[in-house]
Each structure stands twice: as C-alpha cells, then as structure tokens.
Enzyme design. Sequence first.
Site, PDB file in Angstrom:
ATOM      1  N   SER A   1       5.408   5.455   2.971  1.00 59.66           N
ATOM      2  CA  SER A   1       4.115   5.063   3.531  1.00 59.66           C
ATOM      3  C   SER A   1       4.168   4.419   4.908  1.00 59.66           C
ATOM      4  O   SER A   1       3.118   4.223   5.530  1.00 59.66           O
ATOM      5  CB  SER A   1       3.393   4.111   2.581  1.00 59.66           C
ATOM      6  OG  SER A   1       2.774   4.837   1.543  1.00 59.66           O
TER       7      SER A   1
ATOM      8  N   SER B   1       0.572   5.847   3.426  1.00 60.63           N
ATOM      9  CA  SER B   1      -0.656   5.091   3.308  1.00 60.63           C
ATOM     10  C   SER B   1      -0.875   4.090   4.439  1.00 60.63           C
ATOM     11  O   SER B   1      -1.991   3.589   4.596  1.00 60.63           O
ATOM     12  CB  SER B   1      -0.680   4.331   1.978  1.00 60.63           C
ATOM     13  OG  SER B   1       0.342   3.359   1.946  1.00 60.63           O
TER      14      SER B   1
ATOM     15  N   LYS C   1      -1.347  -4.398   7.731  1.00 60.05           N
ATOM     16  CA  LYS C   1      -1.951  -3.502   6.737  1.00 60.05           C
ATOM     17  C   LYS C   1      -2.727  -4.319   5.710  1.00 60.05           C
ATOM     18  O   LYS C   1      -2.269  -5.396   5.307  1.00 60.05           O
ATOM     19  CB  LYS C   1      -0.834  -2.704   6.066  1.00 60.05           C
ATOM     20  CG  LYS C   1      -1.278  -1.644   5.069  1.00 60.05           C
ATOM     21  CD  LYS C   1      -0.052  -0.882   4.550  1.00 60.05           C
ATOM     22  CE  LYS C   1      -0.409   0.188   3.545  1.00 60.05           C
ATOM     23  NZ  LYS C   1       0.795   0.929   3.073  1.00 60.05           N
TER      24      LYS C   1
END
Lengths: 503, 109
Positions: A156, A132, A57
């Site tokens: 997330s 996210s 990420k």
Amino acid sequence: MIRHWGDVSNDTSAREKYRRTLAERNDATGAFIELDVDRRPPTRTGGALSGVPVAVKDNIAVSGFRLTCGSRMLESYRCPYDATAVELLYESGAFVPGKTALDEFGMGSATDSSELGRCVNPWNREMTAGGSSGGSAAAVAAGMVPAALGSDTGGSIRQPAAFCGVYGLKPTYGAISRYGLVAYASSLDTIGIIADTPERLAALFGAIAAEDPRDQTSSARPEGDGETERPAGQAVAGGVSTEASSQTVDNSTATADPAAGGAQPAGRAPTPADLRIGILSGDLGLSGGVAAVYRETIDRLSAAGATTVEITLPCLEYAAAVYYTIATAEASANLARFDGVRYGRRPDYAENPEELTRLARSAGLGDEVKLRILLGTFVLRSGFHDQYYARAQRLRTRITNELAAVFEQCDTVLAPVFPTTAFPLGESGPDGLARKQADRFTSVANLAGIPALSLPAGLADNLPVGLQLVGPHWSEPRLISLAQQLHREQAPPKPPDFPWEWS
Amino acid sequence: MIDAELRKTAELARLNLSDEEHERLRGEVENVLSYFDSMAAAEAAQGGATAYAVDDNPSEAGGNGAAAAQARSVSQLRPDRIRTESIAETLLESAGDVEDRFIAIPNVL
C-alpha cells in the site's frame, strides 16, 4: 523561483501562498481528506525537518485532526493522541498540514472506494493514484508536500508510489512503531514513508525509526549494529547511516553500507559495483511498458558495475493468495472492535446490544471491508481453518525461507512493484480479484517482514513505472543508497501539470 | 460457497447483508476463495507456520538456517522498567457523554 520546503512555514505571506497552492491542487487531485495548514504549526526549530510539511495517511493518529480511515464508521472520530511516528516527526521540526485519502481501512489498490474522499493520479486524472496510500503518493507527486507517511500491509505504499512516480519505503517489520496506526493486519502492517527523493526518505526514516515501548512488536536494529539506542529527535539524514546488519550476506558489502543518508557520509556508501543484484527470470506477467523499464533498469545497474544474478521466486505463484488469506483473517479480528459502542457511528435505535452492533457495522462499513471481513471470518471458521488459514501460515514460512535463500545469492533484489502502470478509474479498470492477484510482487516483503523500496524507474505511455529494491531485514541503508545513486544518474520526471514551487 | 455458509459467516462477523448485498458478495467471496484454493497445490511439504513476521521462537515455528537466524537477530526482549503513562483522561474527554468516569450510552434493552 524554487525555495526550500522549510520556507512554507516562515512567515504569513509564505504560509498564505502555501495554503493557496495546497487548496488548488487538492481540488485537482483529492489527495487530502482533511487539510489545514494552521492546525498544528511546527513547534520546534532546528531539527532536520525544520518547518517541512509532512502529510499523514488518515489511518495514522494525529491529534487535532479526524482519524477516519476513510470509513463512514469513523467519519466523525476526532483523534485524541499522536502516533509515535508523528510525535517523532514533530520533534524533528516537521508539521502536518493534513490527512490524506486512502482506501477504507487501507483495504484496496486504487483509493477509489472510500466515500469520504477519492483521489486521482497527478499524471493523468483519469487514472488511479494507486492504493491504499494513494492520497499520500498523490500529495507528494503533485508537489503539495515533499514527504508523507503511509502504511504498507501488502504493498500500500510501494504501489501508489510507483503509480505516481515518487519514492516509497516499506521498512523492516517493527522498525517504525505502529502505535497510532489503526490495525488492519497486525503481523503485516508497517508505517512507511513516501517522498520526492531518496535523501528525504533517509531523513524521515532516521527521524521516525525507533523502538517504542507502546508497540511490543517494534524493535531496534540488532545489537552490534550501532543503533540500539537512538535519542528521540536525533533526526539527521545520517541517522540511518549505521551499518545494515545482514546476517545472511556476509561479504564485503556488509561492511560497506554506511552513509545512506548521504548528507554526512561516515564511510563509503556501497556503489552498484559492490553489489550483487538479484534479477527475476522467466515470464513475470508484466505489461510491455513495465517489462521494458525493468530491462532498462537492469542494464543501467549493469553499466554502473553491478553484478546481476538471475534468481527465481516460485512463491510469486501463490504469495498473493497467502497474503490475502492471512490479511483478511487478521482484519476480521482487528475490525471486530468497530461495534458501534466504543467507536464511531451508532444507529439511533436497536432492540438489544447485538442488534446495535450489527446495525452499526452494516451501515458503517463499505463493500470491500465487508468482503474482507467475510473472507477472514470464513478462513478462520472451524472446519475451514486447516484448508485456508493454517495452510497459509505454513506457506508463509516457506516464503520467508525462500527469500532468505535468495539473499545468500545476492544482496538486493530488483523486482517489479505492479504488473502494469496506473490503471483507469471506474469500470474499465481491473476487477477486484485481478487487483488482488497483482499484489504478488509487493506482498512477499510483508509476509517475510523485510524492507522494500519503490523507486520511479521510467515512463511508459506517459505514466510512471516503479520498481522495487528488496533486501534482508534492516537493509534500509543499502536500499536507500542504491536508490540515491540511480537518482543522481537520472532524476525522475515530475507530472507536467504540477510544477514545483518548493524543493 | 452455498448460501447457508455465507449466511452463517455473516452472522459470525456480525454483519447484516441485504438480499442484494448477499448476491453480490457471494460471487466475490466465491471468486476469492477459489483463488485461495490455489494454495493447495503449493502446500508446504515441510515446516511449521509463521504467525508473526518476526518470530520469537523460530525453531519451534519450523524455521531453520538463515531465516531463523535472521528472525532471532531482530527479536529482542526489553528490560522490565516501571512506567507511568496514561491517556485515559484524554480518551474520556473525547467520549460523547460521560457520567463520572463512565461513558454513557443509550439504553439498549
């Protein structure tokens, strides 16, 4: 022909094929913000993850790549160092093919707000991949990588994993070093793992869970637990196979937890028959499809011999409000560092340093980030602090105590991840406040610092439904082991448009 | 939230809000704050505040029983050891403009 993931870095032709597959699928999904199979090739062979690509990420540091956090503020920031978790992945032989899309600074539920990269759901491209860590979940679901690192501050990792039909682990707070994770809400942030199977989760967790002097809040498993000192790179699937310490659950299962890794059982793993599974009773506000899969999964566990215990969590009423009060307060402090001087975007001209900072922040930060900074600044303001932040801190203690009491009645809680399946992108989706309120099931684990594992449990209207197993501190082996048994019984389906080339 | 409160908060957060942003964010901030107000009904009758997920002083923080024991079990001090480790050079290399060991930035006067 399905080949092993480690083969993608074997030779030039395998690499070429992998490069092509990644490029095609990234065009279709937008999972990666930055993609380059050759930038950091594997340097070590023989590790547990030898030659295996692991996506990261884009709020986690990987040197050689940018570290944008999905923000214009950091659009051109080139990262000079590796996060500890990434270093440990390299030591296990893995390599990083790229950085995945996210909501700006991890603030969001849909991976639809960043101007640097939006991501869609591989199951249905009209739908969100979740957020996210949406890019990480979509990359795994679309067969681009078998595993990815994400971060989970209030759900997330688990929510996008649920939306994309893959596995997601938010570990015990402190189990994985946060060194190299760009801070959003420090008392809640965790680096975690998204993967195609529970075995892969176990292998990565074994590789990267370690105490780290560079993160003061990281910790080793409690003493007497057999894993206080783990040599770097000892990345075997069985690396997580040591006893889960569960101080509050002192019964036969506490001695039957080993071998979550599965590859090298050091003892008998707990079967559902050994476990008391807590089931949430009452109206949980779930969509019809999610409620049906929740009931079916309870039945599957009962059929496998698990004892189900009905529990209530009154804190679900207010957990998301507590979470957002604390998270925004911490975010307002953590994001103060983006001042246009030390990092990133800077205006061409300013009258004075104060104006320079204002111009940089006003131009560099997106709407949701500004909203959260304003909220966090407000709840900390003199005169409002007691009403909001102090109250949230007290309620956080109550949530922690409530969960500890629940884990005296049961070993693991099976809970929904999100009230619905993946929602539509754009105007027809839920609004900002509705998305925040829907984080009630996931945020409790962050507030209490306990681990939770999201697993694909079924489909509703051709979209995956995820459920989470939540356990006391350091119970990851038990959660993984239970997920494994459900997986063996019935492997979850893959999105039809993205057949797997490697396994 | 009245306009003046939002202006003051934006000032403290070092954000300039355009009129359009001010209007839009005021609605959203009001929305979320009224949601936060739901915490009042759930206000803890007892217990202190938790500032960290893993607390060094659970008893002082008001935790008790199993939760406190659990928190203690994962909270450990590390031994003091001398370490030498620095990425200062690497960080300096990534600065846009360096003079000696100082990072040069534009004049802002």
